[in-house]
Design a protein around this motif. Structure first.
Motif, PDB file in Angstrom:
ATOM      1  N   LEU A 145      31.824 -20.408   5.132  1.00  0.00           N
ATOM      2  CA  LEU A 145      31.556 -19.089   4.569  1.00  0.00           C
ATOM      3  C   LEU A 145      30.411 -18.454   5.361  1.00  0.00           C
TER       4      LEU A 145
ATOM      5  N   LEU B 184      32.672 -10.243   4.953  1.00  0.00           N
ATOM      6  CA  LEU B 184      32.883 -10.339   3.514  1.00  0.00           C
ATOM      7  C   LEU B 184      32.456 -11.740   3.060  1.00  0.00           C
ATOM      8  N   PRO B 185      31.491 -11.814   2.149  1.00  0.00           N
ATOM      9  CA  PRO B 185      30.885 -13.110   1.838  1.00  0.00           C
ATOM     10  C   PRO B 185      31.846 -14.088   1.146  1.00  0.00           C
ATOM     11  N   TRP B 186      32.953 -13.586   0.575  1.00  0.00           N
ATOM     12  CA  TRP B 186      33.870 -14.493  -0.118  1.00  0.00           C
ATOM     13  C   TRP B 186      34.967 -15.012   0.796  1.00  0.00           C
TER      14      TRP B 186
ATOM     15  N   LEU C  98      40.740 -10.092   8.806  1.00  0.00           N
ATOM     16  CA  LEU C  98      40.686  -9.004   7.814  1.00  0.00           C
ATOM     17  C   LEU C  98      41.555  -7.808   8.197  1.00  0.00           C
TER      18      LEU C  98
ATOM     19  N   LEU D 207      28.736  -7.009   8.486  1.00  0.00           N
ATOM     20  CA  LEU D 207      29.741  -6.564   7.519  1.00  0.00           C
ATOM     21  C   LEU D 207      30.785  -7.641   7.222  1.00  0.00           C
TER      22      LEU D 207
END
Lengths: 252, 246
Positions: free
Chosen positions: A134, A93-95, A104, A91
């Motif tokens: 990333l 976040l790819p950005w 987060l 989970l």
């Protein structure tokens, strides 16, 4: 054990689940189920697919969709705000960079991001060098280690993990089990897994959930402190016992 | 090569066009050749530039208004369930109305000037942006939302840090469509009633059989549309670079 117990925050509570109930598609998955997670220990929950292990975990996490029940600590208080959750998928976040993914929780709560602590945790999981990468640039094991750092960043006394290492290859999985056992020590942990060996390596109390409606089997308590060596005497016998219980559950 | 290929095709088409005009000796007031159009383009450049400026302003203002309204609507629809139940069906059905048919009304309400065209472009842009962005917001990964909930995130911060960034690729696919249709909105608006703009220029030139000027205006319009499209496309790729190439 620097970051692991840097602040296990408030003392890890015992967690009591009472009268858990889940019906799905006309079938009663479990009813009046009770489960007790000993304070500050790692409990593992095994069972055939579809028996309701994840639903039970989500109920404790306060993410229940359909499952009902009371989830309290030993003093009868709800767990709200004391639970961190780690899913099978990382989970991430790819950005966001690895570091920002670990931060987060702070961002989502509108608190100033604790960069120092996040970097310390990334160092603990061996990703200090990759803080700016990333997620797409990471291997599956690195991604799950990032997710572990993000979970530890929450610094909650109760940690719920839903098959967090099941998508990893055997060697990566062993390494992550060691890491998790070390960093989660002292917290009340529930780990849902398919893998009896994983349960025996890091669990202090292991139960099998089986049947319909599902019931919990007798707890197995392997000797020695986790993470246990797979070659530890007796572990293989316990694995055989767990496999026997799982096979019986499947046949029933 | 990626730039070269379309360029070669474009030049080939121009060549075919010129050869056709030479071979058939067709009257220039019916179909002027590209060379004639180029001469007109050069001769009428100041006037073309002036009208292009008007049309570009209409398109950009329309894009800004459409984007603002569309994004706000998509956010409101995905955040407020009753709004969704009441308005979403209306919004979808409203798309059956041909927006161009509204152009005369818009000119009546907003006048001959800039704002009736801006309104027209806004109307045309609004729906693709709203639909695409709303769809993107609706498809937030439930796993991410669970994670956010387990982290005690509020609704707005979940939007800001998870749902909106996750919806950006969908938003940009809507914006690309919107950018392609925005010039149509502005020009149709100008056709219905205006005193300036490339649409106005084309309509006047057409009435006077200055077909070369019509083509010159069309060329300028095409350049504007293509430039806008690529600008938006580049911006979108830049902002959603994290997305795996699909």
């Amino acid at each position: 054990m620097a970051a692991g117990d840097q602040g296990a925050g408030p003392a890890a509570p015992r967690v009591e689940v009472e009268a858990a109930h889940l019906a799905y598609g006309g079938a009663l998955l479990f009813d009046r189920l009770s489960l007790s997670l000993p304070a500050g220990q790692v409990s593992c929950l095994l069972g055939p697919s579809g028996v309701g292990k994840s639903s039970l975990l989500r109920l404790i996490a306060g993410l229940a969709h359909g499952a009902e029940g009371r989830v309290l600590d030993e003093a009868g208080r709800p767990l709200a705000g004391r639970v961190a959750y780690m899913a099978q998928r990382d989970l991430l976040l790819p950005w966001l960079s690895v570091l920002d993914n670990v931060l987060l929780g702070d961002r989502l709560r509108g608190r100033p991001p604790r960069r120092e602590r996040a970097l310390a945790l990334l160092a603990e999981v061996g990703l200090a060098e990759r803080a700016d990468a990333l997620p797409a640039a990471l291997s599956g094991g690195m991604r799950q280690r990032t997710a572990l750092a993000r979970t530890l960043m929450e610094d909650k006394p109760v940690v719920l993990m839903d098959e967090p290492f099941s998508a990893l290859d055997a060697i990566t999985r062993l390494a992550l089990q060691d890491l998790a056992a070390r960093l989660l020590a002292g917290r009340t942990v529930l780990l849902v897994t398919h893998d009896p060996l994983e349960a025996l390596r890091i669990g202090q109390e292991i139960r099998v959930l089986a049947g319909r409606p599902a019931l919990l089997g007798e707890a197995i308590r392997p000797e020695g402190a986790p993470p246990r060596d797979p070659a530890q005497p007796g572990l293989l016998d316990l694995q055989a016992e767990l496999l026997r219980r799982l096979a019986a559950a499947r046949a029933a | 090569m990626a730039v070269l290929r379309p360029l070669v095709v474009f030049l080939g088409l121009l060549l075919a066009w010129q050869l056709f005009v030479w071979a058939t000796a067709i009257q220039p007031f019916l179909l002027p050749g590209p060379l004639t159009v180029a001469q007109t383009l050069a001769a009428r450049w100041p006037s073309l530039l002036h009208h292009a400026g008007v049309t570009l302003t209409e398109i950009l203002l329309g894009l800004a208004c459409g984007l603002l309204l569309g994004s706000a609507s998509a956010l409101a629809l995905s955040a407020v369930a009753p709004l969704r139940r009441w308005l979403l069906p209306v919004l979808v059905v409203s798309q059956a109305i041909p927006v161009f048919a509204l152009a005369p009304l818009l000119v009546l309400w907003f006048g001959y000037g800039l704002w009736s065209k801006v309104a027209m472009a806004t109307l045309i842009i609004y729906f693709p942006v709203t639909a695409a962005f709303y769809d993107g917001l609706r498809r937030s990964d439930p796993g991410w939302l669970d994670l956010a909930r387990s982290m005690d995130a509020g609704a707005w911060r979940t939007f800001r840090h998870i749902r909106i960034p996750a919806a950006l690729p969908a938003f940009f696919s809507g914006l690309r469509v919107a950018t392609a249709v925005a010039p149509i909105g502005a020009v149709v608006g100008e056709w219905v009633g205006s005193s300036a703009g490339l649409g106005h220029l084309m309509l006047n030139a057409n009435a006077r059989m200055q077909v070369d000027l019509v083509f010159a205006a069309l060329f300028v319009l095409a350049v504007i549309a293509v430039a806008l499209y690529f600008a938006v496309d580049r911006l979108g790729r830049h902002l959603t670079a994290w997305q795996p190439e699909g």
